[in-house]
Scaffold this active site. Structure first.
Site, short mmCIF file in Angstrom:
data_model
loop_
_atom_site.label_atom_id
_atom_site.label_comp_id
_atom_site.label_asym_id
_atom_site.label_seq_id
_atom_site.Cartn_x
_atom_site.Cartn_y
_atom_site.Cartn_z
N HIS A 7 0.83 -1.21 0.00
CA HIS A 7 0.00 0.00 0.00
C HIS A 7 0.86 1.26 0.00
CE1 HIS A 7 -3.35 -2.70 1.24
NE2 HIS A 7 -2.39 -3.27 1.96
N SER A 28 15.19 21.60 -16.05
CA SER A 28 13.98 22.37 -16.28
C SER A 28 14.35 23.65 -17.02
CB SER A 28 13.34 22.72 -14.94
OG SER A 28 12.48 23.83 -15.08
N LYS A 42 16.29 22.07 -10.85
CA LYS A 42 15.60 20.81 -11.11
C LYS A 42 16.47 19.78 -11.82
CE LYS A 42 11.95 19.69 -10.50
NZ LYS A 42 10.76 19.96 -11.32
#
Ligand code: ARG
Length: 473
Positions: A165, A286, A292
């Site tokens: 999960h 980016s 980034k």
């Protein structure tokens, strides 16, 4: 509006029956040359075998066969060096090759299509292509498996949380996690080779749909082309695209497996997880945000699975409800197949490079796995060893976890103070202890993972031999 048909400089293969030439719109809509050009080599291979079959049936004499085979050589060369000139009436690669052979070989070229239809021809070509494509993909799958194996060998004692999960569940060795993906790829490999085997049946000699009155030699041409078997039913031979559907399924499921690897790389390379650092060469930046570093390969592995599934469902819908035997609908088999093969080969290459160069952040993995709560199952199993029924053990440990989470004591103190647990149980909470306790076959601890690594290596070796013997036949 045109009522007299388009102005094609050349005649179609079927001009005899028609008073006028084809309309431009018809050609625009129905031509497959832009995408079936890539069957050129297979088409020429198939034609050579057909010519030799015609010689055995005495439908071509030695001189005629030599002329046609020499023309096929010329066509092959022209296609390879880019000097082949296509004309507007070349509907597909089969038409183009036959037209050019006839231009070069003269009247003998007009005999090439004896006893043959484009229906058995295109099925033959596509099976030759599929056999090779499945082997190519299988080869690249093994390269990725080798990358995973090498990383698993390198990882030795490194452990991280195993998740269910996406919640931390029990610690597992990193090798174990990596090999989980490796075994999924082993099943992909198995499917690719099985699909290759089922594609390995020659349809050549089925003609348009019903075979021929001429002395053709389907078994001989099948053997000549290296097919393992020859068709049993001409209607089935020209209309069967099961091998394409199977290939698309194999590639879609492989794509789904790659998407799962991709998703984990996306997660693991976040600051939040911090489990993985991608190499600069395998990440992107980016255009606006200077800090980034993005996992675009992993994201596309995830995203392109949709397209692979789409190619499969598209073909299944095309095939559904088609009456026997050949229908032009079947021309829609090629683009999805080529696209899925191309996309999977690119994905396998990019993922192999990305994984081979990325660095696992083993401290972050261990820190995430060393939460004392991760050893809860070990505490319950400790109680089970002393005879406590598991349900009861589960409740006892659950209560300790709840008390600790409520801030009423550390796990270690609560375990030490518990009458059924005590100091010997506290040792189970130590860093790196829990994963060593997973000792059963196929489990996540060091002993079963060492055995698993051996089995994986053996399997990879066997699969290599399987692929080599399949492609040598
Ligand atoms: N381009 C066609 C295809 O890919 C070749 C077969 C055409 N056969 C026919 N009867 N029109 O399916």
């Amino acid at each position: 509006m045109t009522d007299s048909g388009g102005e094609l400089g050349e005649r179609t293969l079927w001009h005899g029956r028609f008073a006028s030439g084809p309309a431009e719109e018809l050609m625009d809509y129905t031509v497959s040359l832009p995408f079936d050009r890539r069957l050129a080599a297979d088409d020429i291979t198939g034609s050579r075998a057909h010519v030799r079959g015609l010689v055995r049936g005495e439908l071509l004499d030695g001189d005629e066969a030599a002329a046609v085979l020499a023309a096929l050589d010329d066509v092959e060369r022209e296609l390879a060096d880019g000097t082949f000139v296509f004309v507007p009436s070349d509907e597909d690669i089969h038409t183009a090759v036959e037209r050019r052979v006839t231009e070069i070989a003269g009247p003998a070229g007009g005999k090439l299509h004896t006893g043959r239809s484009r229906n058995d021809q295109v099925a033959t070509d596509l099976r030759l292509y599929t056999k090779r494509a499945m082997a190519d993909v299988a080869e690249r799958v093994m390269v990725l498996q080798e990358v995973l194996l090498a990383a698993a060998e390198d990882a030795s004692e490194v452990y991280l949380p195993g998740y269910t999960h996406l919640q931390r569940a029990q610690p597992v060795l990193l090798s174990h996690h990596l090999l989980a993906h490796g075994w999924a790829l082993a099943r992909d490999l198995d499917r690719l080779l099985a699909t290759r085997d089922r594609a390995d049946v020659s349809p050549l000699g089925a003609g348009a749909l019903a075979g021929s009155s001429l002395p053709l030699d389907p078994a001989g041409t099948a053997a000549d082309l290296g097919f393992a078997a020859v068709f049993d039913n001409s209607l089935d031979a020209v209309s069967d695209r099961d091998f394409v559907a199977e290939a698309l399924f194999d590639l879609a499921l492989l794509g789904v497996h790659l998407s799962r690897i991709g998703e984990e790389v996306v997660l693991w390379s976040t600051d939040e997880f911090g489990f993985l650092k991608l190499d600069d060469a395998y990440s992107t930046g980016s255009s606006m945000l200077p800090q980034k570093k993005n996992p675009d390969i992993a994201e596309l592995a995830r995203g392109k699975a949709g397209r692979l599934i789409g190619n499969l469902t598209g073909l299944l819908v095309t095939l559904k409800g088609l009456p026997l035997a050949y229908n032009r609908d079947l021309q829609e088999d090629k683009e999805p197949l080529f696209d899925s093969v191309d996309q999977i080969l690119l994905a396998l290459g990019a993922l192999a490079g990305m994984l081979a160069t990325s660095r696992f952040q083993t401290d972050a993995m261990a820190a995430a796995a060393d939460s004392p709560y991760a050893a809860a199952t070990d505490l319950a199993e400790h109680l089970v060893r002393q005879g406590t029924p598991f349900r009861e053990a589960h409740a006892i440990v659950g209560e300790i976890v709840r008390t600790a989470l409520d801030g009423k004591g550390s796990m270690a103190d609560l375990v030490a103070d518990h009458p059924a647990l005590g100091l010997s149980a506290v040792e189970l909470l130590g860093p790196g202890v829990s994963v060593t306790r997973r000792s059963t076959r196929g489990g996540a601890g060091p002993a079963p993972v060492a055995a698993q690594l051996d089995r994986f290596r053996t399997r990879l070796g066997e699969d290599r031999a399987r692929l080599a013997s399949a492609t040598a036949r």
